[in-house]
Write an enzyme that holds these catalytic residues in place. Structure first.
Site, PDB file in Angstrom:
ATOM      1  N   SER A  15       0.848  -1.197   0.000  1.00  0.00           N
ATOM      2  CA  SER A  15       0.000   0.000   0.000  1.00  0.00           C
ATOM      3  C   SER A  15       0.887   1.252   0.000  1.00  0.00           C
ATOM      4  O   SER A  15       1.650   1.444  -0.940  1.00  0.00           O
ATOM      5  CB  SER A  15      -0.932  -0.066   1.215  1.00  0.00           C
TER       6      SER A  15
ATOM      7  N   HIS B 268      -7.760  -5.349  -0.527  1.00  0.00           N
ATOM      8  CA  HIS B 268      -6.555  -4.597  -0.156  1.00  0.00           C
ATOM      9  C   HIS B 268      -5.933  -5.127   1.131  1.00  0.00           C
ATOM     10  O   HIS B 268      -4.719  -5.037   1.325  1.00  0.00           O
ATOM     11  CB  HIS B 268      -6.904  -3.116  -0.005  1.00  0.00           C
TER      12      HIS B 268
ATOM     13  N   ASP C  72      -8.620  -6.353  -4.961  1.00  0.00           N
ATOM     14  CA  ASP C  72      -8.391  -5.030  -4.364  1.00  0.00           C
ATOM     15  C   ASP C  72      -9.217  -3.968  -5.087  1.00  0.00           C
ATOM     16  O   ASP C  72      -9.142  -3.833  -6.303  1.00  0.00           O
ATOM     17  CB  ASP C  72      -6.898  -4.699  -4.458  1.00  0.00           C
TER      18      ASP C  72
END
Lengths: 369, 369
Positions: free
Chosen positions: B160, B343, B314
């Protein structure tokens, strides 16, 4: 008692506003008409409360045949009205008023029908009762049967919350619905879709000007409505729409233009309580309430020839959610429509999406059942 | 001037709190340690402001070899700390401290490094300057080269915002990064991901207790933090996780247990301004700032053997976003990991996700470059 002593005539600032609800020119004949009104003296909601003088606004196109065998019912989505569905009605379209009698009913809470904003105390605004999809469908059933004497609908279709109403119709009145076309919406609201409702609700209720639903000016809840609009922007389309700037094809000149011109402009004029009423209804949609929670049994009741019609990139009601429903419906097909517009494919920002929806409606109407 | 007249000793209620920032036990050695501190006298940010005594908290595992050729850098994600990445370090894992010297740096604004909540006026709390991914990476570069004398990193990886830092490293210092593994994160923040940041930000700033970022108690911003947590729940996983209740596999007993026990418990202890600092950084991540906006040129600079590693469901950083990046990186492969956790696949709620991430790290480290 002399006339000047009646409560209605007593000098009371704001009394007229309180008696009729909140003024909001957005919900008017000028903006969303022409529409007709169908009133029910006392309408008992599934949750037990009663709406007195419950009124359903609706529009019709075409003429009902003498045999009353050409009726189509097309309820609308969250935050919409019957006006928004009119883009799918026309002489060159599947829903041709020369052929069909098309009824576009408005949701309870949708702003034109009885809604929090236009209902006087003690049940108006933040005190408005919870309404279910089944309440709308029962009210529409009264409209269809009592006002028009219709016993058979050639097609019930709808998008999003309109799909939820379509499913409720097909399960609750299976013998009446010959064809059904739920578009981007499911028979039981997906959990993720419910989380979206929660976030949308909090966006509005966390605005201090919401005042527990008892604001005097709906536009004072501007920040909450804008936050709500922006959360819709987040989930309403698809990542590809933003990555490839496909919104430019719809005439928006910049990202800012798209955010203000599409999302804010759509939601800011609306009444917060009306939105919250629809939101609760949306979150709790579940056709299996009539079968004790057994979704397979509920969907198994459907007699309609059914086209389950998802938008393939939809993040709210996903392709997989639709696949699950379709498998449980006896006489059904899955007809996904490919678009980067996700849940908002129905608006026709890409004209080919609208053509594809219209074609699918036509194919279903052409099927003999 | 006698000692008792110095400003530091003047009786001033709350002065110690003001001088050192906001107290928050969450950002402590007890909760997130042990960690070390690396301080820079005056660190100039890309946006022009200077952070005095800018301090980077970090943790290391293993020992740096005499040749200094076994270093791995593993920055962390939004709302996380170095502690959260430790789950991928261990003797039975690819990141084996017997073999590698693993450095886990903390983001500026992450709570352990210099952050809004622990910075005194006039630049603390709501006055904290905007920080960019490149600022973190330049600070980490100083840590790596000046503190440890490392000139070559065997691997930079991260999830991320950690992936955003990984890309920044590989583009900014291509000769230093031998291998790169961005996990669920892209070289330029996707527009949809930026809309998520906007919604998260509004969730916090619309809480009246946020007070323009100058609250005295971070926990008073509870409603904003919870709204923020619930928006993360909405976008952070996948529709399938909720539909199939896959969260039960992670030990949560009910939907409510999952919402409170996972999402709220994760975010509620945090400092709102620290989150907002990271959020701005996340939204504005773009490695092409060094090439005048030319992303292809920027990614073309990467010399590292690169495994682009998305989670296939995601919704924030989509599979397609990763595909686009991968095509522009000279020596790269796409290694998607299939999970319903979207995610949040990195957290290992499904142990097989974590195994797959660990395997992929191992495969990349085994490649000779």
């Amino acid at each position: 008692m002399s006339e000047e002593h009646t409560p209605a005539d007593a000098p009371s600032p704001g009394a007229s506003k309180i008696q009729t609800g909140i003024e909001n020119d957005y919900y008017s004949q000028e903006v969303h008409g022409p529409f007709e009104l169908f009133s029910m003296d006392a309408f008992e909601l599934e949750e037990g409360e009663t709406l007195r003088n419950c009124t359903i606004a609706y529009t019709t196109f075409g003429e009902l045949s003498d045999e009353k065998d050409n009726a189509v019912l097309f309820p609308h989505m969250y935050s919409g009205t019957s006006k928004d569905m009119e883009i799918y009605v026309g002489e060159e379209m599947a829903l041709d008023p020369n052929e069909y009698f098309i009824v576009l009913p408005n949701q309870i809470g949708g702003g034109l029908s009885t809604s929090p904003h236009n209902t006087p105390p003690p049940v108006g605004q933040g005190d408005f009762p919870d309404v279910r999809i089944s309440d709308d469908v029962r009210a529409q059933h009264k409209l269809i049967t009592e006002e028009f004497g219709i016993e058979e609908l050639q097609l019930v279709l709808g998008w999003s919350m309109g799909a939820q109403q379509t499913y409720e119709w097909a399960v609750r009145y299976p013998e009446m619905v010959k064809r059904a076309m739920p578009i981007s919406g499911t028979a039981r609201n997906p959990v993720l879709s419910g989380l979206l409702v929660d976030a949308l609700r909090t966006a509005i209720t966390s605005d201090p000007n919401w005042e527990g639903g008892h604001y005097t000016d709906p536009h004072a809840v501007r920040e909450g409505l804008q936050h709500h609009a922006r959360i819709w922007a987040l989930m309403g389309t698809s990542s590809a729409l933003w990555r490839d700037e496909e919104w430019r094809e719809a005439g928006f000149s910049s990202l800012s233009d798209f955010m203000y011109g599409m999302w804010d402009e759509w939601f800011l004029p609306m009444d917060p309580n009306d939105l919250l009423c629809m939101a609760w209804k949306w979150k709790h949609a579940d056709v299996s309430r009539v079968t004790g929670g057994d979704l397979e049994e509920a969907l198994g009741r459907i007699e309609a020839r059914t086209y389950v019609t998802p938008f393939d990139t939809d993040m709210v009601f996903t392709l997989e959610d639709h696949e699950d429903d379709e498998e449980m419906i006896p006489d059904s097909d899955l007809n996904p429509i490919s678009t980067p517009w996700g849940h908002f494919g129905m608006f026709g920002f890409d004209p080919s999406d609208m053509e594809r929806v219209d074609e699918t409606i036509g194919e279903l109407l052409d099927e003999s059942v």
